[in-house]
Scaffold this motif. Structure first.
Motif, short mmCIF file in Angstrom:
data_model
loop_
_atom_site.label_atom_id
_atom_site.label_comp_id
_atom_site.label_asym_id
_atom_site.label_seq_id
_atom_site.Cartn_x
_atom_site.Cartn_y
_atom_site.Cartn_z
N ARG A 62 -33.19 -34.10 -72.18
CA ARG A 62 -32.40 -34.07 -71.53
C ARG A 62 -32.38 -35.44 -71.44
NH1 ARG A 62 -31.01 -31.86 -65.38
NH2 ARG A 62 -30.23 -32.74 -64.63
N ILE A 63 -31.53 -35.71 -70.85
CA ILE A 63 -29.94 -37.30 -71.05
C ILE A 63 -29.17 -37.05 -70.87
CG2 ILE A 63 -30.15 -37.03 -73.98
CD1 ILE A 63 -30.47 -40.61 -73.14
N ASP A 64 -28.47 -38.05 -70.41
CA ASP A 64 -27.00 -37.42 -69.72
C ASP A 64 -25.89 -38.98 -70.70
OD1 ASP A 64 -26.85 -40.29 -68.19
OD2 ASP A 64 -27.83 -39.33 -66.59
N GLY A 65 -24.89 -38.45 -70.61
CA GLY A 65 -23.82 -39.06 -71.56
C GLY A 65 -24.24 -40.35 -71.15
N LEU A 66 -24.01 -40.32 -69.94
CA LEU A 66 -23.80 -42.96 -69.64
C LEU A 66 -25.84 -42.82 -70.16
CD1 LEU A 66 -22.97 -43.02 -65.78
CD2 LEU A 66 -21.62 -43.99 -67.96
N ASP A 67 -26.88 -42.77 -70.42
CA ASP A 67 -28.12 -42.93 -70.52
C ASP A 67 -27.95 -43.27 -71.77
OD1 ASP A 67 -31.07 -43.79 -70.08
OD2 ASP A 67 -31.32 -41.89 -69.99
N LEU A 68 -27.50 -42.18 -72.81
CA LEU A 68 -27.91 -41.64 -73.91
C LEU A 68 -26.44 -42.93 -75.04
CD1 LEU A 68 -28.41 -40.24 -76.65
CD2 LEU A 68 -25.80 -39.32 -76.07
N THR A 69 -25.07 -43.62 -73.76
CA THR A 69 -24.86 -44.70 -73.93
C THR A 69 -25.78 -45.96 -73.90
OG1 THR A 69 -23.15 -43.69 -73.83
CG2 THR A 69 -23.25 -46.05 -73.33
N ALA A 70 -26.52 -46.22 -72.84
CA ALA A 70 -26.76 -47.67 -72.58
C ALA A 70 -28.13 -47.42 -73.57
CB ALA A 70 -27.67 -47.72 -71.30
N ARG A 71 -28.95 -46.18 -74.27
CA ARG A 71 -30.24 -47.07 -74.84
C ARG A 71 -29.31 -46.92 -76.67
NH1 ARG A 71 -35.23 -44.88 -73.50
NH2 ARG A 71 -35.16 -43.91 -71.49
N LEU A 72 -28.43 -46.55 -77.00
CA LEU A 72 -27.39 -46.70 -78.57
C LEU A 72 -27.02 -48.02 -77.94
CD1 LEU A 72 -25.71 -43.34 -78.56
CD2 LEU A 72 -27.50 -44.48 -80.18
N LEU A 73 -26.88 -48.47 -77.22
CA LEU A 73 -26.23 -50.59 -76.38
C LEU A 73 -27.53 -50.85 -77.06
CD1 LEU A 73 -23.51 -50.06 -74.41
CD2 LEU A 73 -22.75 -50.47 -76.35
N GLU A 74 -28.38 -50.83 -76.56
CA GLU A 74 -29.67 -51.50 -76.40
C GLU A 74 -30.32 -51.88 -78.10
OE1 GLU A 74 -34.74 -51.57 -74.90
OE2 GLU A 74 -32.85 -49.61 -73.87
N GLN A 75 -29.68 -50.33 -78.26
CA GLN A 75 -30.31 -50.65 -79.94
C GLN A 75 -29.63 -51.06 -80.72
OE1 GLN A 75 -29.66 -46.18 -81.93
NE2 GLN A 75 -31.75 -46.15 -82.84
N ILE A 76 -28.31 -51.35 -80.62
CA ILE A 76 -27.55 -51.96 -81.32
C ILE A 76 -27.32 -53.53 -81.22
CG2 ILE A 76 -26.61 -50.03 -82.01
CD1 ILE A 76 -24.21 -51.10 -80.49
N ALA A 77 -28.28 -53.60 -80.43
CA ALA A 77 -28.29 -54.92 -79.74
C ALA A 77 -28.50 -55.79 -80.81
CB ALA A 77 -28.52 -55.52 -78.53
N PRO A 78 -29.48 -56.05 -81.33
CA PRO A 78 -29.96 -56.99 -82.91
C PRO A 78 -28.72 -57.34 -83.28
CG PRO A 78 -31.85 -55.40 -82.20
CD PRO A 78 -30.87 -54.20 -81.61
#
Length: 227
Positions: A62-78
């Motif tokens: 289970r994950i909400d939209g804001l958490d998913l967005t935050a994790r994706l932003l962290e993933q692309i930071a490099p």
């Protein structure tokens, strides 16, 4: 960001599918610029259901939209994408050298080798309260389409215009499912097509994060610097 700066790939939209595409493209050293009418990343997830639980993203019960967005932003930071918010892509035109000139409502223009449309079902327009979803300029673009999506082939995700791709809710092909996980799959296959355009003649190989020490060093180094 420098709105006039050229980029390898410009993504129209900054929802989850566009964000994951940045990760996939970044594995091959392709620099990305994202343009979105909202003032933040997340697309429909950020506006329509920021707190609504999502149950069909692999690895997350289970994950909400804001958490998913935050994790994706962290993933692309490099991969340090450029984020251009609060404006809308009005159109794109291929130049004599094969690159595209992409124009926006704020008067900016960006040069790109490839255009990827990941604009979902339309453009969010600011108003009183929450932004409203409208068709925006996309229906007027000279691309083959169904009623509300651009027709692509299910191998490359290229539209009827060579060099212009569509993924997520913005694309249509036989068997299309409007699911976030399907959009992630589309981003991965689109990336392979873009890789072959960007590095013709087999000058770059399929990259695996599990076996490439170069990629692991880049990704893990960025994660460590954030801790």
């Amino acid at each position: 960001m420098d709105a006039g700066a050229d980029t390898d790939v410009i993504l129209v939209g900054a929802g989850p599918v566009a964000l994951f595409a940045v990760f996939q493209l970044g594995l091959y050293g392709l620099k990305c610029t994202l343009v979105d009418s909202l003032h933040r990343a997340g697309g429909q997830c950020a506006v329509l259901y920021p707190d609504k639980p999502i149950y069909d993203v692999p690895g997350f019960p289970r994950i909400d939209g804001l958490d998913l967005t935050a994790r994706l932003l962290e993933q692309i930071a490099p991969f340090a994408p450029r984020l251009h918010f609060g404006t809308t892509v009005t159109g794109f035109a291929q130049q004599p050298d094969g690159r595209f000139r992409v124009t926006m409502t704020d008067g900016a223009a960006i040069g790109a080798s490839v255009v990827v449309i990941a604009s979902g079902l339309g453009t969010f327009v600011p108003g009183e309260g929450e932004p409203s979803l409208e068709a925006g300029p996309a229906p007027g673009w000279p691309l083959e389409r169904t009623k509300d999506a651009f027709i692509v082939d299910a191998e490359r995700f290229e539209t009827s215009q060579p060099g212009v791709f569509a993924i997520g809710d913005a694309c249509h092909y036989p068997g299309k499912l409007r699911l976030i996980l399907s959009g992630f799959h589309e981003a991965a296959l689109m990336t392979q097509a873009v890789r072959r355009i960007s590095f013709p003649g087999g000058r770059t190989a399929l990259a695996y994060t599990t076996s490439s020490s170069r990629l692991r060093k880049k990704i893990e180094g960025a994660v460590s610097s954030q801790e």
